[in-house]
Every structure is written in C-alpha cells, then in structure tokens.
Write an enzyme that holds these catalytic residues in place. Structure first.
Site, PDB file in Angstrom:
ATOM      1  N   LYS A   8       7.162  -8.189   5.439  1.00  0.00           N
ATOM      2  CA  LYS A   8       7.915  -7.027   5.906  1.00  0.00           C
ATOM      3  C   LYS A   8       6.922  -5.882   6.102  1.00  0.00           C
ATOM      4  CE  LYS A   8      10.388  -3.149   5.603  1.00  0.00           C
ATOM      5  NZ  LYS A   8       9.777  -1.808   5.473  1.00  0.00           N
ATOM      6  N   GLU A  34      -0.615  -3.207  -5.649  1.00  0.00           N
ATOM      7  CA  GLU A  34      -1.772  -2.359  -5.337  1.00  0.00           C
ATOM      8  C   GLU A  34      -1.199  -1.015  -4.935  1.00  0.00           C
ATOM      9  OE1 GLU A  34      -3.982  -0.195  -3.192  1.00  0.00           O
ATOM     10  OE2 GLU A  34      -4.261  -1.860  -1.776  1.00  0.00           O
ATOM     11  N   CYS A  43      -5.506   4.607   0.105  1.00  0.00           N
ATOM     12  CA  CYS A  43      -5.167   4.613  -1.321  1.00  0.00           C
ATOM     13  C   CYS A  43      -6.394   4.872  -2.193  1.00  0.00           C
ATOM     14  CB  CYS A  43      -4.492   3.309  -1.711  1.00  0.00           C
ATOM     15  SG  CYS A  43      -5.329   1.830  -1.118  1.00  0.00           S
ATOM     16  N   GLU A  45      -1.452  12.160  -5.911  1.00  0.00           N
ATOM     17  CA  GLU A  45      -1.974  11.609  -4.661  1.00  0.00           C
ATOM     18  C   GLU A  45      -1.351  12.347  -3.477  1.00  0.00           C
ATOM     19  OE1 GLU A  45      -2.835   7.210  -2.808  1.00  0.00           O
ATOM     20  OE2 GLU A  45      -0.868   7.555  -3.702  1.00  0.00           O
TER      21      GLU A  45
END
Length: 820
Positions: free
Chosen positions: A202, A276, A310, A407
């Site tokens: 997906k 992750e 990331c 983040e």
C-alpha cells in the site's frame, strides 16, 4: 525616441562567467507523459498480474508538487480490494515459497535488469510524483533501488545455505510513506521476495505512481501473478491491510505515531512487525573537521529531498570554537541555493510534497520565532509557483525547544553548541529517537568512539545519508525496530523452520485490570510430626543490584509442588521492586556492555563450573519442586550446563562484520546490546528455561530484570549464589519473584525498558505487544504456546541472538591516498 521595451539581460559568455548564474536545464518528461497517457491517466490496483478497476470506487488526483499539474487519477480502495489482493498473494505463496532459490534469484535479477532499462522513465515519474529533484532520483534513488534488486537476488540464491534453519513468514503487508516512494517500498519488497514471501503493498496517498509503475515492470520481467500486488487508498486502508487475518507480517515505514497505532492494531495476533519510524538525527561537528567539506555534507544531511528524510541531519551540534565560523559559512551557502521545478537538473532543492506538509513545517518555525530563536531563511530563491519552502537554519535554541525535540520533516536545521566530546554525546543522545547521525572530524579515533557512543542505527563519518543494500538501516528507541537491507534485514521476513505462524485465539483484553493481583494469604504448613523439631523457616529474598533484597511490600507467596507440599516461600514483587531493579540494571549497563567479550565469556563459563559442582543439589531441587523424576531433573541440569557453554562461546563470535557496500571505505556492522531487557520466564523447566533466556542476553552485553517461573521460582533464586561466585557484576542480572503478569505489566509499561520477552499466556502476550507501543520497545512473546526447551532448535536457536542485539552500521569513507 526611447523604446518602451524593457532591456533584456545579456546572455554573452562574458556576462555569464561574471555572474555565474545557472540557466535552467530541464529533463524532458515526454516518456513519462506517454506512459501516463497509455493508461488514460487513470490507474486501478495491480492485483494478480493485471490491472483491476472495481466499479463504484472514489478516486484521488495525483499532482506534481512543483507545478501543481494533475498527473493521474488513482483509486481509493476498500476492504473488498484488500481482501482480493491478500487472497491473490496467499494463493501465490503456495507456489512461490516452494520455488527453488535459484529460480527466485533469476526472477529478481530479471527485475533489476528491466529497471535499468527503464531507468530514465522511473526517475522522471518519481521526480514528478514527489517533487524531489530529478538529479536526486536519477543519481541516488533509482540506482539504490536497482542495487537492492541485484543484492537480494544474491540472497535468494543463497537462502538454503546462509539462512539455514529459517523459512518465509507468508503474506507480507507493506505500508510505505511518500518521501522516498520507490526506494522505501523496494527495501520491503526485495528481502520479502528473496526469502520466499509474497507481498501486498500500500503506497502513500500522495505518491502512488512509481509503485504502480514498478508492479507493471515486475510483470513485464516475468514475476508470477500474485507475488507482488499493489493497492492504493487512504491511510485507513493501511490499517485494513495490517489487520487482515491472512497477513502474516507487517512492514512499515512512516511516522512514530502511525507506527504506534500499528503496534497496537496487530498486538496479540501472532503477526511479525517491523517499524522504521521518525528521527531527529544529530550531526556532530568537531573543531578538527574540514569545515568546507562539512558545509556541503550538511546540504546532503538536511536539505537533501527537502529535508523530508527520516534520517535527516536536523540537529547540528558544533564545537564552540568553530560555531560562529560554521554558521557563517552555512548562511553564505544558503544565499546560493536554487529551488525550482523537480525536472530542472540544476536545482539544489525541490518542492514540498503537499500544502499540508508545508503548513506543518511553517508552524514549527513560527513556534521557534515566538520562543526567541534566530531564524535564517534563504527566501530569495523561492519560485512564484509550486509548493516550496525556503531552506531554514535556526540558532539560539534550547534543548527543550519543540524544534529541537520533535521531527519537523522539512528543510529546517537547528544549531546548538557544545564544549567537549562527552557533552556532544550527551546532546546527541538527548532524544527519544535513534535512527541516524553523523560525526565530522579528521581524527578517526575520535570519530569512531563518538560513533559507537551515539545510540542510533546508522552513523556516518564525514558524510551523511549514504545508503546501500548491503548495510541494514533502522532505528533504536522510538525510531522503531527491525532493519531494511543487509543480511540483518532478512530476519524480518523469516521465522524459525520449526515454528508455525502463531494464531492465538482473540482475547478481550482489559488494559485496566490486566496484571491485577491479590497477595497470597497464609498457607497451611506441612506440619511436623510429634516430637520433631521444626525446620528453620526461610523465605527467599529477591536479587537485584548484586544483593539480596526484601520485597517492597512485606508479602510472600508459597511454592507448592504437585503433591501439594509447600517447598518454600518467595517474596511477592510489585511496581516499586521493578522500579528499583530497572534503576540498578541501567547503572550496570554501560560497564557490562563495554566489557571485553572474552571477560563475559569467562564469567558464563564460571557459572557452568559452579552449577556442575552442585549438580545433584540442583537436580534434587527440580525434582522436589516439579515432581519430575531424578533422571529427568539431572538431564535438565546437564542441558543447562551445555547451554551455558553454547552461549559462552558466542560471547566473542557475534560482534558484527564489515559490510561490502559500494562505499570506498569501510562500513562496519556492530552488534550492540539492546539495553535493559525485561524477561518473563515460562513455568516449565525452572532452571533450563531461565538459563536459556538470560544467557544469550547476558553474553551480548545486555542487563536484565527476570521474572522466574511463577510456579517454581526457587531454582532461579538459588542461582544468585552462582552469580556472586562467578564474578558477575551487580545489576547485570536482577531477579524479581511474584505473579508473572503483575510484574510483566510494570516491566512492559516502563519507559526505560528497551525490550520485553514474555513466555506466558495469550492475554499477557497481547498486553506486552499492545503496551509496548508507548515507547516502541521491542518484544518477543510466546502467544501462549509452549516450546520444547530441551530441543536445540527451540531452546538455543539463532533467534535468541537476533532478539539480544541491535545492529549499528558505521560508515567510514576513505580518500586520502586514492579518490576511487
């Protein structure tokens, strides 16, 4: 009469050399546009080797963030579409999992070759769909994708030898984000297929086109139908895929918040899970660094892919002596930044993927302004059209500022000073994340020591954001668990050959009442005969910090053998006992983790030596507690001795290796300890089960809090004399007795436990996995199923090592003699 036409800028060679202005260098998009036209700019799902367009589905308009141009319409899938894709993959698994490794390798090699042939088409589609510079997709993303297909074709070929004792898990549900649409899905698809799994993917809502293109290329290359299916839809569709009963493994890359949701969603189902997640990676610059090289490295660290990475180096830590100088150099570099159309090969940075993401970035920056931070932005390079955000640098910030702690996922760099290397390490580790980081210095010894001390899965030396199929990528702490790439990444897509997929019955878990317990009341003693002198009563204490400790609450529980005889009493542990044990385990962790492996091995061998001296005594205790025959009890002791030798042998033989990446230099894989582990032991095999779990963890440098067999805990408490006489440092192994689920509750909830192993019931297994989402701790649970602890595969297999370590890759480039 003067002309009203404005003067045009001179394009003479002389003027160009004087201004050094770049002209546009657009990449032609005709091939990509033709591919979109071939599909009438309308895509369905790719299921069972063909395009599927169910009626009545809503659509989503995919746009180019650089221009706002609508590229194509894609489907918003439903539960019915998920069911169809999973059914196709489940059917294909029956044949694909039995396909000889060499044949699987040929299929993957063919896909790699076809990707090479379509390199330009794929690169342009990726740049248009995501808004990232074509230069990056052409030179970084797609070559990495192709490299993964080649590399994992090799692993497919070698599975029978290099992965002996493992088998595929089944149907994999993969959910990937929009920042590296093709590269990140490849990190999931390649190892899954190489190990014999099938996969349903997906892709992210914003970036679906390259995934659909890859599915078409795989079909063109001859991949059997159903082995790789792609379905498109909203974020909710990812949850539908993850929770599907026939999905055996969920592989996810994305935000920590969504990862936590998935952890809770699949808790207690027996599905494997790898995550992750987010990051806030430190870039540590020492005064011994080459500052000009560092500036260009920082461009790759934080402004690569618009900071939508990331592992972006979003926290710059600079030694005070060069702080001002480096900040000035960065400001100068940003005045020469170029933003523009993703297909322009001369730009530094492309567009943000969507207006909602741009708004989120801006909110972070404005928060910093209100806090008094200094914000520097290169606003003059912003195009008038498209979803762009200026490269930004923020100074004068506090360690607790939101822009430092959270983040941002955009082109925003925060800068903090430090004085000493120890302070730099402390600042670098002052984060809930642990995905990546980099160290900049010409002193290799300093670089290596700092790299080892930073708690993150990947550390680059004098570089940043370098990736290769041969080196696993993944995080510590709330950056997730599991690895993508390298041999370490294969373990995410296999299970031990002896083990079937656990399918525990669903339990109605009450989070509020799980682990609730009432302390035991006095139990009738076994009494003494008339005229006999009663034995001196003994209640075993707990053991933590290298000493015997009374329980926080003055309660004890009887240990009763199968004949109903009370054979001893142990303390009833509670939350405060867990707290105390975790504190001493953390205090012991740095020293134990840095001990020489040979020294750890000696201590484990001493344990075996000291147990053997008391072999008969331990066997008698086992027999008395459990009702086993003396012969069976002696066998349990002997297997325990063998197991200690087995794990002692691994003390200095599982430390890591040098990865053979494409880097000119050395990529060093280090097997680091997970940290502080909570372990809940099974009831059976009170000695062997305990040793089989603590020994692999201890030899790999972890410290732990262990709940021994709830029914038969006396053997574990007898071991603290063994630990003391074997020179095991205090705090490495800590033993808390009591109700297993009650103590598990507080271990699993504890924010400073890095992993929880639970060998108990179905309800407890679900609770551990569910509650672990709070700090994204690793888990290993039994789902209520027993294992044969005497069997070498089940009692001392490689999975014990997998759960005892986490992989760190340190990238050390070369180039002083040869530039390669």
């Amino acid at each position: 009469m003067a002309s009203s036409t404005p003067a045009q800028p001179s394009n003479s060679i002389k003027d160009v050399f004087k201004s050094l202005q770049y002209g546009p260098a657009p990449e032609a998009d005709n091939v990509a546009q033709a591919w979109l036209d071939d599909h009438d700019r309308s895509f369905g799902h790719f299921i069972d080797g063909k395009w599927i367009k169910p009626e009545g589905r809503k659509t989503y308009q995919t746009k180019n963030p650089s221009t706002g141009q609508t590229l194509a319409a894609t489907l918003q899938g439903t539960q019915e579409d998920v069911d169809l894709a999973v059914k196709s993959s489940k059917k294909a698994y029956e044949s694909w999992s039995k396909t000889p490794p060499h044949v699987r390798a040929r299929h993957m090699y063919s896909i790699a070759r076809h990707l090479q042939k379509h390199h330009r088409l794929v690169s342009v589609i990726e740049a248009m769909d995501n808004g990232k510079p074509f230069r990056e997709t052409r030179e970084a993303d797609i070559p990495t994708v192709i490299r993964h297909w080649y590399h994992h074709a090799g692993w497919a070929q070698l599975m029978d030898t290099e992965m002996r004792g493992w088998k595929p898990v089944g149907v994999v549900g993969a959910i990937v984000p929009w920042n590296f649409p093709l590269m990140l899905l490849t990190w999931k698809v390649c190892p899954a297929l190489a190990m014999g799994n099938t996969i349903v993917l997906k892709p992210a809502t914003y970036t679906r086109l390259s995934a659909l293109l890859l599915a078409e290329i795989c079909s063109e290359a001859g991949l059997p139908p159903g082995v790789f299916n792609v379905i498109t839809g909203s974020g909710q569709m990812g949850s539908l895929l993850a929770s599907h009963i026939d999905v055996d493994k969920v592989a996810f890359t994305g935000s920590t918040q969504v990862g936590q949701t998935l952890r809770r969603l699949v808790a207690g189902t027996g599905k494997k899970l790898s995550l992750e997640l987010g990051g806030k990676s430190p870039v540590v610059v020492f005064e011994s660094a080459d500052l000009d090289s560092t500036v260009e490295g920082l461009v790759d660290a934080i402004w690569f892919n618009q900071g939508q990475v990331c592992s972006a180096g979003s926290r710059l830590l600079v030694q005070e002596s060069v702080y001002s100088k480096l900040v000035d150099k960065l400001k100068t570099r940003l005045t020469h930044f170029r933003l523009g159309d993703s297909l322009d090969k001369s730009i530094d940075m492309g567009a943000i993927v969507d207006e909602s993401q741009k708004k989120s970035i801006d909110e972070f920056v404005e928060d910093a302004r209100r806090e008094g931070a200094e914000v520097y932005q290169a606003t003059s390079c912003i195009p008038t059209r498209g979803c762009f955000y200026p490269p930004t640098m923020i100074t004068n910030v506090q360690t607790v500022s939101r822009v430092v702690a959270e983040e941002i996922f955009g082109p925003v760099l925060v800068v903090l000073p430090f004085r000493t290397a120890k302070e730099a390490i402390t600042l670098a580790n002052n984060s809930m994340y642990g995905l990546g980081g980099s160290v900049w210095t010409e002193n290799v010894s300093l670089a290596m020591e700092v790299a080892i001390c930073i708690k993150a899965g990947t550390i680059w030396v004098n570089s940043h954001n370098m990736f290769d199929a041969a080196a696993g990528f993944g995080g510590y702490r709330q950056s997730g668990f599991g690895r993508d790439g390298g041999k370490e990444g294969l373990y995410e897509y296999v299970r031990p050959s002896w083990e079937s997929r656990p399918r525990p019955s669903d339990v109605d878990l009450d989070l509020k009442t799980f682990g609730a317990t009432i302390a035991s009341r006095p139990t009738l003693s076994n009494g003494t005969k008339e005229g006999e002198i009663p034995l001196i009563d003994r209640t075993y204490k707990m053991y933590y910090g290298g000493a015997q400790k009374r329980p926080d609450a003055p309660y004890s529980r009887p240990v009763i053998n199968p004949d109903g005889k009370v054979v001893g009493h142990v303390g009833e542990g509670n939350r405060k006992d867990v707290r105390n044990a975790v504190e001493v385990a953390h205090a012991a962790a740095p020293g134990w983790g840095k001990r020489a492996a040979h020294n750890r091995a000696q201590i484990v061998y001493y344990m075996a030596e000291n147990i053997e001296i008391r072999r008969e005594e331990f066997a008698t205790r086992i027999s008395e507690m459990t009702g086993k025959s003396m012969e069976d009890s002696l066998r349990e002791v002997d297997i325990t001795l063998s197991r200690l030798f087995h794990w002692g042998a691994y003390c200095d033989k599982y430390g890591g290796s040098v990865q053979e990446t494409t880097l000119y230099g050395a990529t060093i894989k280090i097997h680091e300890p997970v940290g502080v582990i909570g372990i809940a032991c099974p009831d059976d095999y009170p000695l062997l089960g305990f040793v089989s779990l603590f020994a692999p963890a201890v030899v790999r440098g972890n410290t732990m809090i262990i709940i021994p067999s709830e029914k038969y805990p006396l053997l574990a408490l007898d071991l603290y004399q063994i630990f003391d006489t074997s020179d095991l440092p205090g705090g490495v192994v800590n033993i808390i007795t009591g109700n297993r689920d009650h103590l598990t509750k507080y271990l699993a909830e504890h924010q400073d436990i890095q992993s929880m192993w639970y060998f108990g019931g179905i309800e407890g297994s679900k609770y551990v996995e569910y509650i672990s989402a709070e700090n994204v701790k690793r888990t290993w649970v039994s789902y209520g199923f027993d294992r044969d602890w005497e069997d070498t595969e089940q009692g001392q297999g490689e999975e014990f090592l997998y759960h005892s370590i986490q992989v760190k890759n340190i990238w050390v480039p070369m180039g002083d003699v040869f530039a390669n």
